[in-house]
Design a protein around this motif. Structure first.
Motif, PDB file in Angstrom:
ATOM      1  N   HIS A  19     -41.000 -25.582  -9.227  1.00 49.28           N
ATOM      2  CA  HIS A  19     -40.674 -27.392  -8.858  1.00 49.28           C
ATOM      3  C   HIS A  19     -40.364 -27.392 -10.249  1.00 49.28           C
ATOM      4  O   HIS A  19     -39.900 -28.923 -10.370  1.00 49.28           O
ATOM      5  CB  HIS A  19     -41.114 -28.229  -8.021  1.00 49.28           C
ATOM      6  CG  HIS A  19     -42.921 -28.789  -8.644  1.00 49.28           C
ATOM      7  ND1 HIS A  19     -43.615 -29.248  -8.643  1.00 49.28           N
ATOM      8  CD2 HIS A  19     -42.959 -27.821  -9.597  1.00 49.28           C
ATOM      9  CE1 HIS A  19     -44.271 -29.953  -8.965  1.00 49.28           C
ATOM     10  NE2 HIS A  19     -44.563 -28.971  -9.766  1.00 49.28           N
TER      11      HIS A  19
ATOM     12  N   ASP B  24     -31.909 -25.296 -10.513  1.00 51.30           N
ATOM     13  CA  ASP B  24     -32.029 -23.687  -9.437  1.00 51.30           C
ATOM     14  C   ASP B  24     -31.673 -22.387 -10.774  1.00 51.30           C
ATOM     15  O   ASP B  24     -31.820 -21.633 -10.379  1.00 51.30           O
ATOM     16  CB  ASP B  24     -31.045 -23.903  -8.947  1.00 51.30           C
ATOM     17  CG  ASP B  24     -31.142 -24.972  -7.425  1.00 51.30           C
ATOM     18  OD1 ASP B  24     -32.435 -25.479  -7.283  1.00 51.30           O
ATOM     19  OD2 ASP B  24     -30.251 -25.048  -6.911  1.00 51.30           O
TER      20      ASP B  24
ATOM     21  N   ASN C  15     -40.823 -35.399  -5.814  1.00 48.38           N
ATOM     22  CA  ASN C  15     -39.659 -34.892  -6.185  1.00 48.38           C
ATOM     23  C   ASN C  15     -39.116 -35.953  -7.612  1.00 48.38           C
ATOM     24  O   ASN C  15     -38.335 -35.327  -8.120  1.00 48.38           O
ATOM     25  CB  ASN C  15     -38.461 -35.286  -5.146  1.00 48.38           C
ATOM     26  CG  ASN C  15     -37.109 -34.791  -5.655  1.00 48.38           C
ATOM     27  OD1 ASN C  15     -36.613 -34.125  -5.493  1.00 48.38           O
ATOM     28  ND2 ASN C  15     -36.383 -35.139  -4.254  1.00 48.38           N
TER      29      ASN C  15
ATOM     30  N   ARG D 187     -37.641 -30.363  -9.254  1.00 54.39           N
ATOM     31  CA  ARG D 187     -37.388 -31.181  -8.273  1.00 54.39           C
ATOM     32  C   ARG D 187     -38.199 -30.293  -7.267  1.00 54.39           C
ATOM     33  O   ARG D 187     -38.332 -29.486  -7.058  1.00 54.39           O
ATOM     34  CB  ARG D 187     -35.388 -30.763  -8.228  1.00 54.39           C
ATOM     35  CG  ARG D 187     -34.681 -29.233  -7.013  1.00 54.39           C
ATOM     36  CD  ARG D 187     -33.728 -29.520  -7.094  1.00 54.39           C
ATOM     37  NE  ARG D 187     -33.606 -30.072  -6.325  1.00 54.39           N
ATOM     38  CZ  ARG D 187     -32.254 -31.588  -6.404  1.00 54.39           C
ATOM     39  NH1 ARG D 187     -32.082 -31.796  -7.780  1.00 54.39           N
ATOM     40  NH2 ARG D 187     -32.306 -32.560  -5.810  1.00 54.39           N
ATOM     41  N   GLU D 188     -38.557 -30.920  -6.311  1.00 59.03           N
ATOM     42  CA  GLU D 188     -39.337 -30.945  -5.113  1.00 59.03           C
ATOM     43  C   GLU D 188     -37.881 -29.981  -4.077  1.00 59.03           C
ATOM     44  O   GLU D 188     -36.749 -30.804  -4.061  1.00 59.03           O
ATOM     45  CB  GLU D 188     -40.191 -31.340  -4.248  1.00 59.03           C
ATOM     46  CG  GLU D 188     -40.521 -31.834  -5.161  1.00 59.03           C
ATOM     47  CD  GLU D 188     -42.140 -30.825  -5.693  1.00 59.03           C
ATOM     48  OE1 GLU D 188     -41.922 -29.995  -5.348  1.00 59.03           O
ATOM     49  OE2 GLU D 188     -42.840 -31.340  -6.393  1.00 59.03           O
ATOM     50  N   ARG D 189     -37.800 -28.855  -3.055  1.00 60.94           N
ATOM     51  CA  ARG D 189     -37.301 -28.495  -2.316  1.00 60.94           C
ATOM     52  C   ARG D 189     -37.541 -29.250  -1.139  1.00 60.94           C
ATOM     53  O   ARG D 189     -38.473 -28.192  -0.305  1.00 60.94           O
ATOM     54  CB  ARG D 189     -36.410 -26.891  -3.495  1.00 60.94           C
ATOM     55  CG  ARG D 189     -36.109 -27.066  -4.446  1.00 60.94           C
ATOM     56  CD  ARG D 189     -35.801 -25.402  -5.242  1.00 60.94           C
ATOM     57  NE  ARG D 189     -35.010 -25.893  -6.062  1.00 60.94           N
ATOM     58  CZ  ARG D 189     -36.235 -26.058  -7.428  1.00 60.94           C
ATOM     59  NH1 ARG D 189     -36.647 -25.912  -7.531  1.00 60.94           N
ATOM     60  NH2 ARG D 189     -34.978 -25.670  -8.597  1.00 60.94           N
ATOM     61  N   ASP D 190     -36.363 -28.723  -0.241  1.00 61.87           N
ATOM     62  CA  ASP D 190     -36.679 -28.299   1.254  1.00 61.87           C
ATOM     63  C   ASP D 190     -36.386 -26.841   1.594  1.00 61.87           C
ATOM     64  O   ASP D 190     -36.553 -25.819   0.636  1.00 61.87           O
ATOM     65  CB  ASP D 190     -35.527 -28.908   1.726  1.00 61.87           C
ATOM     66  CG  ASP D 190     -34.484 -28.439   1.732  1.00 61.87           C
ATOM     67  OD1 ASP D 190     -34.172 -27.286   1.454  1.00 61.87           O
ATOM     68  OD2 ASP D 190     -33.442 -29.445   2.363  1.00 61.87           O
TER      69      ASP D 190
ATOM     70  N   GLN E 234     -33.932 -24.335   0.877  1.00 60.70           N
ATOM     71  CA  GLN E 234     -32.995 -24.612  -0.394  1.00 60.70           C
ATOM     72  C   GLN E 234     -34.291 -23.362  -1.552  1.00 60.70           C
ATOM     73  O   GLN E 234     -33.833 -22.811  -1.671  1.00 60.70           O
ATOM     74  CB  GLN E 234     -33.712 -26.018  -1.425  1.00 60.70           C
ATOM     75  CG  GLN E 234     -32.690 -27.057  -1.158  1.00 60.70           C
ATOM     76  CD  GLN E 234     -32.830 -27.724  -1.575  1.00 60.70           C
ATOM     77  OE1 GLN E 234     -33.865 -28.816  -2.144  1.00 60.70           O
ATOM     78  NE2 GLN E 234     -31.947 -29.218  -1.775  1.00 60.70           N
ATOM     79  N   TYR E 235     -35.530 -23.782  -0.447  1.00 61.15           N
ATOM     80  CA  TYR E 235     -36.026 -22.344  -1.320  1.00 61.15           C
ATOM     81  C   TYR E 235     -35.821 -20.670  -0.726  1.00 61.15           C
ATOM     82  O   TYR E 235     -35.744 -20.198  -1.341  1.00 61.15           O
ATOM     83  CB  TYR E 235     -37.991 -22.425  -0.570  1.00 61.15           C
ATOM     84  CG  TYR E 235     -38.037 -23.295  -1.345  1.00 61.15           C
ATOM     85  CD1 TYR E 235     -38.460 -22.952  -2.966  1.00 61.15           C
ATOM     86  CD2 TYR E 235     -38.596 -24.646  -1.615  1.00 61.15           C
ATOM     87  CE1 TYR E 235     -39.216 -23.659  -3.626  1.00 61.15           C
ATOM     88  CE2 TYR E 235     -39.547 -25.430  -2.164  1.00 61.15           C
ATOM     89  CZ  TYR E 235     -39.633 -25.060  -3.233  1.00 61.15           C
ATOM     90  OH  TYR E 235     -40.311 -25.465  -4.213  1.00 61.15           O
TER      91      TYR E 235
END
Length: 345
Positions: free
Chosen positions: A254, A258, A298, A309-312, A315-316
């Motif tokens: 996080h 990317d 986030n 960033r935090e991801r859903d 996305q992971y």
């Protein structure tokens, strides 16, 4: 006034009060931060209960001003009492003591001293997409920590203070059969210490930047597990140690965008055998409806790190797939964190 008008007035009153509570959150941040910096918490803990007058003498502060702070801290459930009977610590206040194992004092310190002014520059982050921290302090967070050893120590201790869920990681994933655990960017080794203490079989590698590995010499991972844990300095953007059958990435992804995450994950994949496992600890957006910790962090990643960033979950899964992994399992942990187990494809 009609019933409908009365209900509308009450709704607006409640909404207005809620808005005031939201926009004055900085009052709470700074009140708790200053209480720790003044040594107020430790002084109350030393006597069990103290009046504002007594505490003003010990902290060289104005008695009236300090009493105002104590009244506010009582409203925040940090202390309990009043000027006549004296103030004592609540369970929340106890967490701010410096003499307890699970103290969150450094968590409060880094948020009050460095993250607080960074959030004051939020417009810069929103206009540019770059970190507000670098705008305020003239350097991105991690280079800044490398150049400021005292702040680096506070930051690493803060990261541990915010991790009461470490004990749950070993319950969500069975480390007992592991031969060699590699903790990538494991900081001072708090999670690895927890795992090795619970599992006497595995050996381990703590891998992090050179200055962090140097700092870890004074921590339990080195003092309690020197015979089982090798501390290795390096750069995970270049390579990670080979030979592990379990690799850990706890709250690392996080911090980066990317492309950087793909590089870290690819280096982990290249170091791993086909039957090894990657264990990731992160908050996952959308996994805990009704709370705002993940969404708040986030934003925090934007303010403090820019590209972080935090991801859903999707996305992971995409990040892991592009680096040669598949998601094998996901387990919920406290404080809206999740443990993601990934296997090489």
């Amino acid at each position: 006034m009609t019933m409908e008008h009365s209900e509308n007035f009450e709704d607006r009153h409640l909404a207005g009060r809620r808005l005031i509570e939201l926009m004055t959150g900085f009052w709470k941040t700074q009140a708790i931060y200053i209480a720790t910096e003044l040594g107020l918490i430790d002084k109350i803990a030393a006597t069990g209960r103290a009046t504002g007058g007594e505490l003003a003498l010990e902290t060289a502060t104005d008695p009236d001003a300090l009493n105002r702070l104590l009244l506010f801290l009582a409203r925040l459930d940090v202390v309990v009492g009043d000027e006549q009977e004296g103030y004592a610590l609540t369970p929340v206040g106890e967490l701010l003591r410096t003499d307890i194992r699970d103290s969150m004092r450094d968590h409060v310190r880094i948020y009050g001293s460095h993250f607080y002014p960074a959030w004051g520059a939020l417009p810069h982050a929103l206009r540019t997409g770059r970190s507000a921290f670098s705008h305020v302090f003239g350097s991105e967070l991690f280079p800044y920590l490398q150049q400021h050893p005292e702040t680096s120590l506070t930051y690493e201790r803060a990261m541990v203070a915010g991790t009461p869920f470490f004990a749950e990681v070993g319950r969500a994933f069975d480390f007992s059969a592991a031969r060699r655990i590699v903790d990538v960017a494991g900081g001072h080794g708090a999670l690895l210490h927890e795992i090795l203490t619970r599992n006497p079989g595995p050996r381990a590698v703590l891998f992090d930047a050179p200055h962090v590995i140097e700092e870890s010499a004074a921590h339990p991972i080195a003092t309690h597990h020197a015979d089982r844990c090798e501390r290795v300095p390096g750069n995970f953007f270049e390579a990670v140690p080979k030979g592990g059958d379990v690799y850990l990435l706890s709250r690392i992804l996080h911090c980066f965008d990317d492309e950087a995450c793909r590089q870290i994950l690819t280096n982990c994949r290249q170091a791993m055998s086909p039957d090894a496992r990657l264990v990731i600890v992160e908050r996952i957006l959308g996994k805990d409806a009704g709370s705002s910790l993940a969404e708040g962090y986030n934003m925090h990643m934007l303010v403090v790190l820019g590209g972080g960033r935090e991801r859903d979950e999707n996305q992971y899964r995409t990040l892991l797939d592009k680096a040669g992994f598949r998601v094998a399992d996901i387990h919920p942990l406290p404080l809206e964190t999740h443990l993601v187990v990934a296997a090489p494809q």
